[in-house]
Design an enzyme around this catalytic site. Structure first.
Site, PDB file in Angstrom:
ATOM      1  N   HIS A   1      -7.233  35.468  22.317  1.00 39.67           N
ATOM      2  CA  HIS A   1      -7.063  35.221  20.872  1.00 39.67           C
ATOM      3  C   HIS A   1      -7.811  33.965  20.429  1.00 39.67           C
ATOM      4  O   HIS A   1      -8.153  33.842  19.246  1.00 39.67           O
ATOM      5  CB  HIS A   1      -5.580  35.215  20.471  1.00 39.67           C
TER       6      HIS A   1
ATOM      7  N   ASP B   1      -4.005  38.461  27.327  1.00 39.97           N
ATOM      8  CA  ASP B   1      -4.596  37.440  26.455  1.00 39.97           C
ATOM      9  C   ASP B   1      -5.446  36.486  27.297  1.00 39.97           C
ATOM     10  O   ASP B   1      -5.061  35.348  27.559  1.00 39.97           O
ATOM     11  CB  ASP B   1      -3.462  36.696  25.727  1.00 39.97           C
TER      12      ASP B   1
ATOM     13  N   GLY C   1      -2.306  25.071  19.017  1.00 43.11           N
ATOM     14  CA  GLY C   1      -3.487  24.299  19.407  1.00 43.11           C
ATOM     15  C   GLY C   1      -3.619  24.141  20.913  1.00 43.11           C
ATOM     16  O   GLY C   1      -4.668  23.762  21.408  1.00 43.11           O
ATOM     17  N   ASP C   2      -2.524  24.389  21.641  1.00 44.45           N
ATOM     18  CA  ASP C   2      -2.575  24.351  23.107  1.00 44.45           C
ATOM     19  C   ASP C   2      -3.022  25.689  23.687  1.00 44.45           C
ATOM     20  O   ASP C   2      -3.369  25.764  24.879  1.00 44.45           O
ATOM     21  CB  ASP C   2      -1.204  24.001  23.695  1.00 44.45           C
ATOM     22  N   SER C   3      -2.982  26.745  22.892  1.00 43.33           N
ATOM     23  CA  SER C   3      -3.376  28.081  23.357  1.00 43.33           C
ATOM     24  C   SER C   3      -4.692  28.035  24.107  1.00 43.33           C
ATOM     25  O   SER C   3      -5.614  27.323  23.711  1.00 43.33           O
ATOM     26  CB  SER C   3      -3.567  29.020  22.169  1.00 43.33           C
TER      27      SER C   3
HETATM   28  C1  4AZ Z   1      -0.028  28.727  19.390  1.00 46.48           C
HETATM   29  O1  4AZ Z   1       0.140  29.143  18.257  1.00 46.48           O
HETATM   30  C2  4AZ Z   1       1.153  28.644  20.286  1.00 46.48           C
HETATM   31  N1  4AZ Z   1       5.475  27.506  22.417  1.00 46.48           N
HETATM   32  C3  4AZ Z   1       0.965  28.248  21.598  1.00 46.48           C
HETATM   33  C4  4AZ Z   1       2.045  28.153  22.432  1.00 46.48           C
HETATM   34  C5  4AZ Z   1       3.296  28.441  21.960  1.00 46.48           C
HETATM   35  C6  4AZ Z   1       3.500  28.826  20.658  1.00 46.48           C
HETATM   36  C7  4AZ Z   1       2.414  28.931  19.815  1.00 46.48           C
HETATM   37  C8  4AZ Z   1       4.453  28.339  22.911  1.00 46.48           C
HETATM   38  O2  4AZ Z   1      -1.136  28.383  19.802  1.00 46.48           O
END
Ligand code: 4AZ
Length: 261
Positions: free
Chosen positions: A78, A124, A214-216
């Site tokens: 994503h 993902d 933002g950590d994704s």
């Molecule tokens: C995000 O939107 C997202 N708590 C990443 C991690 C988590 C939730 C949202 C997990 O990038």
């Protein structure tokens, strides 16, 4: 005091201070009430050289990633699909977003899992083949036989430059947090769409520590081994709602097929 002597003394003071601040010694840490990633702490890029972040054409950080070779990074599908490949940059070796350390490289090819539809359906994961080699140690990628690394209760480390609270401000520098992997049963209770073949969850039952927006795309590590990629979750650090990660060991073959080509 004569100017010359004063200069000599202050030069000596600088040298002494330098000797006390031994290179490589841990930087002093903030005293701990502030939430970082969420509920984490500032981390050193030198300790986690494989941690990278993605920027758009304006240089804005929008996701994380992880080096798995000198010229390849993994991220979430994503994230990889959020901007056109030509506008995607990977920043490696940089602690602070405003820093100039490390390098920014372009992406010459993007592979996303052909099974990917949206984060809550799994798969993902993406491989980014970089325009250049970067001089930072990559992470080891978990393999199917590394099943023991996924045992419930295993302490894992999540890294990123994302928000420090749900909907709050993004971090300016790299953060890390320790979270235990949950059992499949715990995650299935939390989320109806949990798929134990393609996902793994991490977090405390009471919440408080988690990845956030933002950590994704960033790494979930057990020691030196990449076991997960930050994918999704309901909010951040909420009780009973662990973070959901792509189960990297399910994609070892896909990754090695797309890393060196
Ligand atoms: C995000 O939107 C997202 N708590 C990443 C991690 C988590 C939730 C949202 C997990 O990038």
């Amino acid at each position: 005091m004569p100017t010359k002597l004063r200069r000599a003394l202050s030069a000596a003071a600088v040298l002494l201070a330098g000797a006390v601040l031994v290179p490589g010694a841990a930087a002093p840490q903030a005293s701990g009430t502030q939430p970082f990633i969420v509920g984490g702490q500032e981390a050193s890029i030198a300790d986690h050289p494989y941690a990278v972040y993605l920027v758009d054409s304006r240089g804005n950080q929008f996701c994380g990633g992880v080096l798995v070779a000198a010229d390849a990074a993994l991220t979430a599908a994503h994230c990889a699909l959020a901007v056109r490949p030509a506008e995607l940059g990977v920043v490696a070796g940089r602690q602070h977003k405003r820093g100039t350390d490390g390098v920014e490289v372009g992406v010459r090819r993007v592979w996303t899992s052909p099974d990917y539809q949206d984060p809550t359906s799994g798969h993902d994961i993406a491989v980014l083949n970089l325009d250049d080699y970067v001089p930072y140690r990559p992470a080891h990628v978990a393999r199917p036989e590394d099943r023991a690394l996924y045992a419930a209760g295993t302490r894992a480390t999540v890294l990123g430059w994302g928000r420090t609270s749900d909907g709050g401000p993004k971090a300016q520098s790299l953060r890390s947090a320790q979270v235990p992997l949950t059992s499949d049963a715990t995650c299935a209770e939390a989320y109806r769409s949990y798929d134990p073949r393609t996902m793994v969850c991490a977090g405390f039952p009471e919440g408080g520590v988690d990845a956030c927006q933002g950590d994704s795309g960033g790494p979930l590590m057990v020691g030196d081994v990449l076991v997960g990629i930050v994918s999704w979750g309901e909010g951040c650090a909420a009780p009973g709602k662990p973070g959901v990660y792509t189960r990297v060991a399910n994609y070892t073959d896909d990754v090695s097929r797309h890393v060196r080509r």
